[in-house]
Design an enzyme around this catalytic site. Structure first.
Site, PDB file in Angstrom:
ATOM      1  N   LYS A 169      40.144  33.121  47.652  1.00 37.35           N
ATOM      2  CA  LYS A 169      39.336  33.108  48.880  1.00 37.35           C
ATOM      3  C   LYS A 169      38.211  32.090  48.772  1.00 37.35           C
ATOM      4  O   LYS A 169      37.907  31.360  49.721  1.00 37.35           O
ATOM      5  CB  LYS A 169      38.783  34.527  49.155  1.00 37.35           C
ATOM      6  N   GLN A 187      35.764  43.184  47.857  1.00 42.72           N
ATOM      7  CA  GLN A 187      37.173  43.216  47.467  1.00 42.72           C
ATOM      8  C   GLN A 187      37.596  44.643  47.079  1.00 42.72           C
ATOM      9  O   GLN A 187      36.917  45.320  46.316  1.00 42.72           O
ATOM     10  CB  GLN A 187      37.394  42.266  46.282  1.00 42.72           C
ATOM     11  N   ASP A 241      36.740  41.195  57.344  1.00 45.76           N
ATOM     12  CA  ASP A 241      38.015  41.896  57.093  1.00 45.76           C
ATOM     13  C   ASP A 241      38.407  42.749  58.306  1.00 45.76           C
ATOM     14  O   ASP A 241      39.542  43.199  58.399  1.00 45.76           O
ATOM     15  CB  ASP A 241      37.888  42.829  55.870  1.00 45.76           C
TER      16      ASP A 241
END
Ligand code: NAD
Length: 311
Positions: A63, A107, A130
């Site tokens: 990422k 994460q 997200d």
């Protein structure tokens, strides 16, 4: 109106090339990043890693690299897995209030002693790239999404780029997870481009899965079960999207990455199919970049044209 895809040469399904579709989206996003930078702000993504899973470190590095390639700024925060939950919550609060940071993700999985639900709820919904925060989930379900979760959004964009019309199609989603199956089904049923599909969600308690998947014009497999769906479970000409990423040991002792679809057998029946790797994965990564750019545009009130990249 959905039309079955006619298989390409030798009666084998066309391969949907996620790598090349994602590469085009990234080019468009690079231009959007430049617009924001010219207007005085570099979009910035903060990632927080506090995970016991070694694979998480790889995902975070990917990422970060993706962002750097596009000129998106990064913050890379790493906490010991045995740090107290409060330390993670303080970090989230600092990043929530940091005006230079547009997007923020933690994460998954997080360390066992931390409640992941609480983590998600502490992220500022405007920075929640997200799209896991209940406010963003609620907006999606209500039909006016702010951010769409990256994997289902990537699939929607991939189908659009391939010329697959979802309107009136029978879409079957195998899997009902919070991050893939359920939001995918939500997008398919929206009265919106990339939606208007008649949608069935299958899960671990579904009876006679094959009977359901054989109804699908568009089949999305997201069960996390290696090669669960084979050619006998697919309607001729269907579009098959394989979300699964599973590492399996073969009899010769070598390990291999496979999807939730038995690719070789599925290719004989499907009209078009995504490979693993090189299908959904690169689209997911591209849509995180999209959400970060969108987050910067929304919070800075700087207009950027993202219509070619997402919706
Ligand atoms: P999950 O484990 O959270 O959910 C799996 C879902 O599949 C569950 O809802 C379960 O009910 C259903 N399921 C399990 N076995 C089934 C069966 N035999 N029949 C029908 N349904 C069944 O998984 P997830 O997070 O949604 O991920 C699914 C897969 O997609 C995993 O392999 C994951 O690694 C992969 N993934 C890939 C990407 C990507 O970008 N390519 C992104 C996210 C997840």
């Amino acid at each position: 109106m959905f039309k079955p895809v006619h298989a390409g040469c030798l009666g084998m399904a066309d391969i949907i090339d996620g790598d090349s579709i994602a590469a085009e989206l990234r080019e468009d996003l690079t231009a959007a990043v430049e617009t924001l930078v010219d207007a005085g702000h570099r979009p910035t993504l903060a990632t927080v890693l506090m995970s016991p899973d070694p694979a998480s470190e790889t995902y975070i590095s990917m990422k970060q690299d993706d962002c750097e390639e596009l000129g998106i700024g990064t913050r890379d925060v790493r906490l010991d897995t045995d740090a107290p939950a409060e330390r993670l919550f303080e970090t989230i609060e600092q990043l929530n209030t940091d005006g230079a940071v547009d997007g923020l993700l933690v994460q998954s999985p997080v360390a066992d002693h931390v409640d992941y639900r609480e983590v998600i709820e502490r992220i500022d919904p405007m920075k929640d790239v997200d799209a896991f925060h209940p406010e963003n989930v609620g907006r999606l379900v209500a039909g006016y999404p702010r951010y769409k979760p990256c994997t289902p959004h990537g699939i929607q964009q991939m189908l659009a780029a391939t010329g697959v019309d979802t309107e009136g199609a029978d879409a079957v989603v195998v899997g009902r997870s919070r991050i893939v199956g359920r939001p995918m089904a939500n997008l398919f049923v929206q009265r919106a481009p990339g939606g208007n599909a008649t949608t069935t969600v299958c899960h671990s308690r579904t009876e006679d899965l094959a009977a359901k998947t054989r109804q699908a014009d568009i089949l999305v497999a997201a069960a996390g079960v290696p090669e669960l769906v084979d050619g006998s479970m697919i309607q001729e000409g269907a579009v098959v999207v394989d979300v699964g990423i599973n590492r399996v040991e073969r009899e010769n002792g070598e390990s291999e990455l496979v999807g939730d679809v038995a690719f070789e057998s599925a290719r004989e029946t499907a009209g078009a199919i995504t490979p693993v790797p090189g299908g959904v994965g690169p689209m997911t990564r591209a849509m995180l970049l999209y959400n970060t750019v969108k987050a910067a545009s929304l919070q800075r009130d700087i207009d950027v044209d993202l219509s070619a990249v997402g919706s």
